[in-house]
Write an enzyme that holds these catalytic residues in place. Structure first.
Site, PDB file in Angstrom:
ATOM      1  N   ARG A 108      10.952  -1.158  11.620  1.00  0.00           N
ATOM      2  CA  ARG A 108       9.506  -1.199  12.234  1.00  0.00           C
ATOM      3  C   ARG A 108       9.678  -2.119  13.396  1.00  0.00           C
ATOM      4  O   ARG A 108       9.198  -3.790  13.231  1.00  0.00           O
ATOM      5  CB  ARG A 108       8.377  -1.204  11.745  1.00  0.00           C
ATOM      6  CG  ARG A 108       8.201   0.150  11.293  1.00  0.00           C
ATOM      7  CD  ARG A 108       7.113   0.315   9.905  1.00  0.00           C
ATOM      8  NE  ARG A 108       6.322  -0.555  10.342  1.00  0.00           N
ATOM      9  CZ  ARG A 108       4.593  -0.239  10.022  1.00  0.00           C
ATOM     10  NH1 ARG A 108       5.265   0.580   8.739  1.00  0.00           N
ATOM     11  NH2 ARG A 108       4.313  -0.663   9.981  1.00  0.00           N
ATOM     12  N   ARG A 161      11.610  -5.864   5.514  1.00  0.00           N
ATOM     13  CA  ARG A 161      11.185  -4.681   5.196  1.00  0.00           C
ATOM     14  C   ARG A 161      12.307  -3.575   6.382  1.00  0.00           C
ATOM     15  O   ARG A 161      12.008  -3.760   7.464  1.00  0.00           O
ATOM     16  CB  ARG A 161       9.753  -4.435   5.421  1.00  0.00           C
ATOM     17  CG  ARG A 161       9.351  -2.376   5.309  1.00  0.00           C
ATOM     18  CD  ARG A 161       7.969  -2.504   5.441  1.00  0.00           C
ATOM     19  NE  ARG A 161       7.541  -2.885   6.071  1.00  0.00           N
ATOM     20  CZ  ARG A 161       6.177  -2.595   6.112  1.00  0.00           C
ATOM     21  NH1 ARG A 161       5.296  -2.007   4.933  1.00  0.00           N
ATOM     22  NH2 ARG A 161       4.953  -2.816   6.992  1.00  0.00           N
ATOM     23  N   LYS A 198       0.818  -1.582  -0.002  1.00  0.00           N
ATOM     24  CA  LYS A 198      -0.073  -0.193   0.125  1.00  0.00           C
ATOM     25  C   LYS A 198       1.029   1.136   0.392  1.00  0.00           C
ATOM     26  O   LYS A 198       0.663   2.324  -0.472  1.00  0.00           O
ATOM     27  CB  LYS A 198      -0.531  -0.011   1.271  1.00  0.00           C
ATOM     28  CG  LYS A 198      -2.566  -1.172   1.109  1.00  0.00           C
ATOM     29  CD  LYS A 198      -2.674  -0.544   2.293  1.00  0.00           C
ATOM     30  CE  LYS A 198      -2.042  -1.182   3.884  1.00  0.00           C
ATOM     31  NZ  LYS A 198      -1.676  -2.505   4.520  1.00  0.00           N
ATOM     32  N   ARG A 225      -9.092   0.954   8.212  1.00  0.00           N
ATOM     33  CA  ARG A 225      -8.940  -0.726   8.693  1.00  0.00           C
ATOM     34  C   ARG A 225     -10.053  -1.237   9.515  1.00  0.00           C
ATOM     35  O   ARG A 225     -10.480  -2.111   9.534  1.00  0.00           O
ATOM     36  CB  ARG A 225      -7.903  -0.687   9.395  1.00  0.00           C
ATOM     37  CG  ARG A 225      -6.608  -0.785   9.178  1.00  0.00           C
ATOM     38  CD  ARG A 225      -5.836  -0.433  10.175  1.00  0.00           C
ATOM     39  NE  ARG A 225      -4.181  -1.444   9.981  1.00  0.00           N
ATOM     40  CZ  ARG A 225      -3.107  -0.249   9.295  1.00  0.00           C
ATOM     41  NH1 ARG A 225      -3.099   0.960   8.774  1.00  0.00           N
ATOM     42  NH2 ARG A 225      -2.034  -1.424   8.778  1.00  0.00           N
ATOM     43  N   ARG A 279      -1.234  -8.764  13.303  1.00  0.00           N
ATOM     44  CA  ARG A 279      -1.436  -7.960  13.003  1.00  0.00           C
ATOM     45  C   ARG A 279      -2.010  -8.635  11.523  1.00  0.00           C
ATOM     46  O   ARG A 279      -3.067  -7.971  10.421  1.00  0.00           O
ATOM     47  CB  ARG A 279      -0.014  -6.869  12.117  1.00  0.00           C
ATOM     48  CG  ARG A 279       0.323  -6.022  13.019  1.00  0.00           C
ATOM     49  CD  ARG A 279       1.616  -5.920  12.747  1.00  0.00           C
ATOM     50  NE  ARG A 279       1.875  -4.496  11.301  1.00  0.00           N
ATOM     51  CZ  ARG A 279       2.584  -5.098  10.056  1.00  0.00           C
ATOM     52  NH1 ARG A 279       3.932  -5.390  10.305  1.00  0.00           N
ATOM     53  NH2 ARG A 279       2.813  -3.590   9.370  1.00  0.00           N
TER      54      ARG A 279
HETATM   55  P1  AMP Z   1       1.006   0.653   9.006  1.00  0.00           P
HETATM   56  O1  AMP Z   1       1.901   1.910   8.948  1.00  0.00           O
HETATM   57  O2  AMP Z   1       0.089   1.244   8.183  1.00  0.00           O
HETATM   58  O3  AMP Z   1       1.026  -0.742   8.822  1.00  0.00           O
HETATM   59  O4  AMP Z   1       0.273   0.574  10.541  1.00  0.00           O
HETATM   60  C1  AMP Z   1       1.197   0.402  11.507  1.00  0.00           C
HETATM   61  C2  AMP Z   1       0.333   0.197  12.798  1.00  0.00           C
HETATM   62  O5  AMP Z   1      -0.728   1.684  12.846  1.00  0.00           O
HETATM   63  C3  AMP Z   1      -0.348  -0.554  12.945  1.00  0.00           C
HETATM   64  O6  AMP Z   1      -0.615  -1.934  13.101  1.00  0.00           O
HETATM   65  C4  AMP Z   1      -1.810   0.336  13.963  1.00  0.00           C
HETATM   66  O7  AMP Z   1      -0.972  -0.349  15.181  1.00  0.00           O
HETATM   67  C5  AMP Z   1      -1.762   1.446  13.718  1.00  0.00           C
HETATM   68  N1  AMP Z   1      -2.795   1.764  13.194  1.00  0.00           N
HETATM   69  C6  AMP Z   1      -2.369   2.793  11.257  1.00  0.00           C
HETATM   70  N2  AMP Z   1      -3.320   2.750  10.808  1.00  0.00           N
HETATM   71  C7  AMP Z   1      -4.626   2.505  11.790  1.00  0.00           C
HETATM   72  C8  AMP Z   1      -5.918   2.671  11.677  1.00  0.00           C
HETATM   73  N3  AMP Z   1      -6.812   2.471  10.065  1.00  0.00           N
HETATM   74  N4  AMP Z   1      -6.663   2.200  12.372  1.00  0.00           N
HETATM   75  C9  AMP Z   1      -6.181   1.289  13.838  1.00  0.00           C
HETATM   76  N5  AMP Z   1      -4.752   1.984  13.600  1.00  0.00           N
HETATM   77  C10 AMP Z   1      -3.879   1.759  12.479  1.00  0.00           C
END
Ligand code: AMP
Length: 216
Positions: free
Chosen positions: A155, A122, A14, A88, A166
């Protein structure tokens, strides 16, 4: 004006595709993961964000929706945007309907074994956010960002236990959005079947979809 959602499991690409599409479309990528990471030191909500993000769980809807709302009010989002990592949950998707209207949802369909390999290899630049992969999207100099020279990091939530969590959460909470947007007639699926598919190839596919749909 085009408003796009990038939907898919963690590690589907994404962010990688969104950040390559954004300059072509002249609109920003808005990543709720990045918005939340930037608020980890906030005296009020930082502690809550750290707790959820580090274990790979979803940050409570209220915090995420507020952060997104504020970001969408900025001038650069007035002519469209690409959402990366939001919505999400069905609740978030419904809240989004009250904030703005989305033109197209790009659903990235990637087999689980590719996802696990990708996430564990990653690396990201903690300064400018550029995403690398030690298997197929390597920086020119080992572990150093091509763009700003900063040392790359892994990360915490790209470590094995958090990856499992996740993916479980994706299946439970996020996957139902596929049907939600299919029913609205705005879902377009792009499939990946090899780990080393060049990002440009997938970005070209997505850009063709946007053209076909007369969105650009
Ligand atoms: P990402 O960078 O999109 O993989 O997001 C990393 C983490 O941020 C996720 O595992 C969640 O803990 C939090 N997060 C990001 N976007 C959301 C969302 N739309 N709703 C809830 N938590 C989020």
């Amino acid at each position: 004006m085009v408003k796009v959602i990038m939907l898919g499991p963690p590690g589907a690409g994404k962010g990688t595709y969104a950040t390559r599409m954004a300059p072509k479309l002249g609109i920003p990528t808005i990543s709720t993961g990045d918005l939340l990471r930037a608020a980890r030191d906030d005296p009020e909500i930082g502690g809550i964000i750290r707790k959820y993000q580090d274990s790979g769980e979803l940050v409570p809807d209220e915090i995420v929706i507020n952060a997104l709302k504020k970001r969408l009010e900025k001038d650069d989002a007035k002519n469209g945007f690409i959402l990366d990592g939001f919505p999400r949950t069905i609740e978030q998707a419904k809240a989004l309907e009250g904030i703005t209207n989305i033109n197209v949802v790009i659903n990235l369909d990637v087999p689980e074994e590719i996802i696990i390999k990708r996430l564990s290899s990653r690396r990201i630049c903690p300064k400018c956010g550029t995403i690398y992969n030690l298997l197929y999207l390597k920086p020119k100099v080992d572990e150093i960002c091509d763009k700003c020279g900063t040392k790359l990091i892994q990360r915490d939530d790209d470590k094995p236990e958090a990856i499992k969590e996740r993916l479980k959460i994706y299946h439970e909470k996020t996957e139902p959005l596929i049907d939600f947007y299919k029913e609205k007639g705005i879902l377009m699926t792009v499939t990946t079947d090899r780990i080393d598919v060049p990002p440009e190839e997938q970005v070209d596919k997505i850009m063709s979809i946007l053209k076909e749909k007369k969105l650009i």
